[in-house]
Design a protein around this motif. Sequence first.
Motif: not given
Lengths: 460, 280
Positions: B251-252, B214, B255-256, B258-260, B227-228
């Motif tokens: 994984d982070l 995003i 998930k990030r 899919q936030m919206y 990002l990490s």
Amino acid sequence: MANMSLQKNPMPSQDPNVRNKNFEEVALGYTEEQALDEAQRCLNCKNRACMQGCPVMVHIPEFIAEVAKGDFEAAYQIISNTSALPAVCGRVCPQETQCEMYCVRGKKGDPVGIGRLERFVADWHNAHTQAKPEKPASNGHRVAVVGSGPAGLTCAGDLARKGYDVTVFEALHLAGGVLVYGIPEFRLPKAIVQKEVDGLKAMGVTIATDTVIGRTISIDELMEEQGFEAVFIGSGAGLPMFMDIPGVNYRGVYSANEFLTRINLMKAYLPDSDTPIQHPKKVAVVGGGNVAMDAARCAKRLGAEVYIVYRRGMEELPARREEVEHAEEEGIIFKTLCNPVEIFADENDDVNKIRCIQMELGEPDASGRRRPIEKPGSEFEIDVDCVIMSLGTSPNPLIKSTTKGLEINKKGGIVVNEDGLTSRDKVYAGGDAVTGAATVILAMGAGKTAAKAIDEALSK
Amino acid sequence: MYKIVRKEALRPTVTLYEIEAPLIAKKAQPGQFIILRVDEKGERIPITINAYDPEKGTVTIIVQTVGATTEKLTHLNEGDCLQDFVGPLGKATETEGKKKVCVVGGGVGCAIAYPVLKKFHDDGAEVHAVVGFKNKDLVILEDDFKKSSDKLIVCTDDGSYGQKGLVTDALKQLIDAGNQYDEVFAIGPMIMMKFVSKTTEPYGIPTTVSMSPIMIDGTGMCGGCRLSVGGEMKFACVDGPDFDGHKVDWDLAVKRNQMYMEFEKHKHEETCNLFKKEAE
């Protein structure tokens, strides 16, 4: 006869419990009567102490004298001789540490409300004068300005007035820089910024949006291929800083830049905007500057309960006093002398809690402010579903990485001399790109200095 | 305003747009992206560049209809204009100095994989390509891939075309058959890039992925695209979009991204209903 009242005329404002639910402007501005009354508080001192506090040297006593006479348009002409953005400065300048700090009236009682008068004059002009500024005769020289924030707009305006053919390049889809993506509508209506930009266009300035200097076009190409004789870089601050604590990438952790951009530039709070934003229930804003206040007050307006988490005390908050007061009136809760140590989230990575530790103030550090020290064992938790990091920015790498020979300091800012000249011939810079995050008016001052130097260099 | 000079439906939900943007066309390189806005109320969305023609002054993107913005896009026609189109953003993919590579593309990600694959090919590398789609009806750009690769495996999830199965299976077969790749380059859904990275990790094959998190401004201002990577915070817009797939915290990132999702689903439905009403 001067008005010897010790108090400034108060600024009419929306009621705190009404305004914290809408995005309309908080301060409503002086009426003509209030402006006349306030203008009469000015003693019109000979030494004009106030002017030394103004980075763009507005002729303050002169404009106030015109207000006192009721000739508001004449007052406007005096301000606009030196300031490209009167309606903006009247709203967002920290007058209390600039012009008003030097005002003689401030020695006993309040200083003259210079900022409020400036705002009144600019708004009066915008409401009553339809005439657009005229396009000055061209002097045939072309200058490129990178970034359309306060530094770039000021530089462009000053050069355009002297007949330069100026093009301002803006990476975003709207001109204004931090004035449109950062400062919220309720502090600085975007229509006002647009009006200032339209004024520049009427003077012949070209605004090229959607153009990223360093990507779409390089500085070298501007000068070698596109025929610009000088360039001013006012590209602003860059990458937002985050705390190095666990959980900082969970969903619901925003930089203040992102949160504010979604709201101010993308209008994500309006139902017809396609840009999403979280509507949090409880928010922790980390930081104590003006940007933190803006983020907190925006979050409040989205319906959240909002905490400001700041590691020093109320006295040390770097934000303007007025912004802190407005935030308090609107119901923002200040958790000072505490600092986050970890952010927690649920199984979906959505933030649900922040752990903070209490702080106390020790000896002054290099910045002269007392260093905050953790109190061992004083950790506590706040349930929040959103954390907004407002810790400042580090310079943007885009221009320096694509411009050969542009000297950069240790912190990543562009190195300039007193004229704003960089290590590259005919390339100037100013504003946050040089200083790191600072104020609108300092950026304007830098734009002005560079415009003068560019004019001297090109008219040789 | 940026004119659509060509619009072509490649598949029912996958559309190609060729946009008039001479400055971007002149500068674009494989792996870079643009940000567009359809109209005044539109959001800014990043889309990786599929092709560019500096002479003609056009940039081509291939877009899958998934949300409100991409839905609005499909209702524009040749001759219509986009409100905003800015770029080229991000760093170009590093393609030089490789002898043998495998490019893995998934779904509409193949649109982006193609210019990278072609650049590897033009720079003299031996190029293998593995491209995966849900089914036969969604296969795109097969001829282009064929032209610029030395070996092409097309996979479909249901086996309705090419080899049945996932791209990771095909990639593993190629590696196990003794192909020594200097690099594997993966572009597609995050979940696919994650598993391509997991597949190559035991073999120690350097793996580059093209991330599409995003973002808003795309120039290093908002920090939304962070990002990490190897434990360090990176910004996809200025540090990427290409990263070492073995170091990304997947994984982070997933998930990030899919936030919206809820908002986007709702907004997409709202937009579809609006267009339906207009049609009636």
